[in-house]
Scaffold this active site. Sequence first.
Site, PDB file in Angstrom:
ATOM      1  N   HIS A 205       1.325  -1.632  -0.345  1.00  0.00           N
ATOM      2  CA  HIS A 205       0.541  -1.574   0.893  1.00  0.00           C
ATOM      3  C   HIS A 205      -0.317  -2.813   1.114  1.00  0.00           C
ATOM      4  CE1 HIS A 205       1.198   2.811   0.115  1.00  0.00           C
ATOM      5  NE2 HIS A 205       1.558   2.724   1.364  1.00  0.00           N
TER       6      HIS A 205
ATOM      7  N   HIS B 298      -0.818   1.773  -3.054  1.00  0.00           N
ATOM      8  CA  HIS B 298      -0.379   0.883  -4.128  1.00  0.00           C
ATOM      9  C   HIS B 298      -0.100  -0.535  -3.629  1.00  0.00           C
ATOM     10  CE1 HIS B 298       3.752   1.233  -2.707  1.00  0.00           C
ATOM     11  NE2 HIS B 298       3.494   2.516  -2.549  1.00  0.00           N
TER      12      HIS B 298
ATOM     13  N   LYS C 287      -0.402  10.168  -0.875  1.00  0.00           N
ATOM     14  CA  LYS C 287       0.366   9.363  -1.818  1.00  0.00           C
ATOM     15  C   LYS C 287      -0.521   8.179  -2.207  1.00  0.00           C
ATOM     16  CE  LYS C 287       4.919  10.708  -0.410  1.00  0.00           C
ATOM     17  NZ  LYS C 287       6.077  10.297   0.327  1.00  0.00           N
TER      18      LYS C 287
HETATM   19  N1  ARG Z   1       3.569   5.222   7.078  1.00  0.00           N
HETATM   20  C1  ARG Z   1       4.638   4.258   7.075  1.00  0.00           C
HETATM   21  C2  ARG Z   1       4.980   3.858   5.615  1.00  0.00           C
HETATM   22  O1  ARG Z   1       4.144   3.969   4.746  1.00  0.00           O
HETATM   23  C3  ARG Z   1       4.307   2.981   7.835  1.00  0.00           C
HETATM   24  C4  ARG Z   1       3.976   3.185   9.310  1.00  0.00           C
HETATM   25  C5  ARG Z   1       4.120   1.946  10.106  1.00  0.00           C
HETATM   26  N2  ARG Z   1       3.778   2.103  11.485  1.00  0.00           N
HETATM   27  C6  ARG Z   1       4.577   2.718  12.384  1.00  0.00           C
HETATM   28  N3  ARG Z   1       4.127   2.868  13.607  1.00  0.00           N
HETATM   29  N4  ARG Z   1       5.754   3.146  12.095  1.00  0.00           N
HETATM   30  O2  ARG Z   1       6.087   3.440   5.393  1.00  0.00           O
END
Ligand code: ARG
Length: 578
Positions: free
Chosen positions: A138, A135, A132
């Site tokens: 992030h 953006h 994805k």
């Molecule tokens: N990949 C997730 C997102 O983009 C964030 C992950 C954050 N870290 C975790 N250990 N949950 O929303």
Amino acid sequence: MNQIKKRAAQVLKEKLDSLCPDHALGINDIAGMFEYPPDPKLGDLAFPCFKLAKVMRIAPPKIAASIADGLSVDGISKIDVVGGYLNMFTDKLYVAAATVNTILEKKETYGANGEGIGKTVVLDYSSPNVAKPFHIGHLGTTIIGHSLKKLHEFCGYNCIGINHLGDWGTQFGKLIVAFRKWGSRDEIEEGGIDALVALYVKFHKEAETDGALNDEARAAFTALEHHDEECTALWKWFIDISLREYEKTYKQLGITFDSYNGESFYTDKMPAVVEEMRQKNLMVIDDGASIVDLSDYNMPPCLILKRDGSTLYPTRDIAAALYRKNTYHFDKCIYVTSAGQSLHFAQWFKVLELMGYEWAKDQLIHVPYGTVSIDGEKLSTRSGNVVLLRDLFAQAIEKVAAIMEEKNPDLPGKDAIAESVGVGAIIFYYLSANRIRDINFIMEDALSFEGNTGPYAQYTYARTCSILSKASASGIGPIDAPVNTDGISLCDEENDLIKTLALFPDKVTQALHECEPSVITRYILDVCADFNRFYHNIQILSCDDEALRTFRVKLTASANYVLASAFDLICVGKNEKI
Ligand code: ARG
């Protein structure tokens, strides 16, 4: 200021020992009680006596008066009793010498508090969902996370930065199907993440009319879960393509990670964790799914397994936390995500606690941040409404380059400088507000060389560098040798700058404890404001008096060290020339 606080705390403790032997306060407790009066006319440091009133059973103003009686502290020129406070005025020359000499001696370690020595902190940040686009949403996790890593490292912690990639889930089934139907290897190798996103978008569009596609995607994901060779190879390749893109942005930001163990890494670790929850009688079956009931804690249930037995986002986080604890033996594990995920973290932190892991109570820390929107000029992106980080950076760099072309066309290495100033401007702007506030991004404001911006701060830093190189060239030096303030007198501009520089250790501690990089960003602006006033109103290199000239150069060097360290803490590059 810290030295004076320590010394004053020592003297206050001796006095308290004689006035009230049961006070039970150590030197560090006393040093921690000092406050900064809101108005400098009231004093430079204040010691409140309200806490003592409880032990001594005397009214605070009376306690303040008896402590002040006959009290003398090196570096404090006057003590006033006002209400329940001892208001202390520091001896300006003493503070000037102490501050400048401490900075020149400690150099890039000035401000570090050493509280993390011997301790480990794991930081989970950035963590995009693979395939994805990367953006503007992030930006927060990536730079707040990295800045927190810098702050912890600065204060002695052993830091492990983890990019917990979202690299597992049904979206990979969709991508595999879409690739088989409409994709081409060459197109994706060339188009990178954009081509993957396009495939994903096409899948959703086609699935609206072709119901079978979703079943195919589910089947592909199941095949992936069962290590089907072709599916696994495709999945690895999708991750590779995505990482290539992310790495470009990380490189621009100067970010590296110690681990890229994402969600998929925990697939083989989850069965044991789920079994443990079952054995501890935590799970109940609800409509076929396995959940942990959290109603006693006013939270909705935490979902552990779907009806088909597959694991979920919280399951993977629980397994990851246990793995990290066993692998890194962390003292703290920090997660930086948008505030929208606060409930998710509160839920699974509680589940771990219910499993009997006491450390989950105070060692797991969720650091949330607000949303970002973009106003003003629309950024062009090839991927619909989302604003990609690379486009945001590219536009910032382009605009800074245009400004620099006008201001300083002959600057050597101007491309690299424009990149550092452009990217730094975005970071600086983003980290200026408290992280939990929602941000409205206005590009013009972020890039301006005037006002409280990154370019302005970087320009101020470059100004300190230029003064120092001219000073060295004119034979003043060695600049880091201790300064002597005997016989000189200082003006307000100098005293203000010194006072601000002396606050750096407090600001670092505050930013660290509150997980709030914006404390440092705003502090940089204070240093810049004081330094620029000093620079504009006072002669530095052209001062006739040799002792004063040397002092002013050393004060400039002190500002230079502090700004350099502070820039580093918020991941903003520094340039000797702009
Ligand atoms: N990949 C997730 C997102 O983009 C964030 C992950 C954050 N870290 C975790 N250990 N949950 O929303």
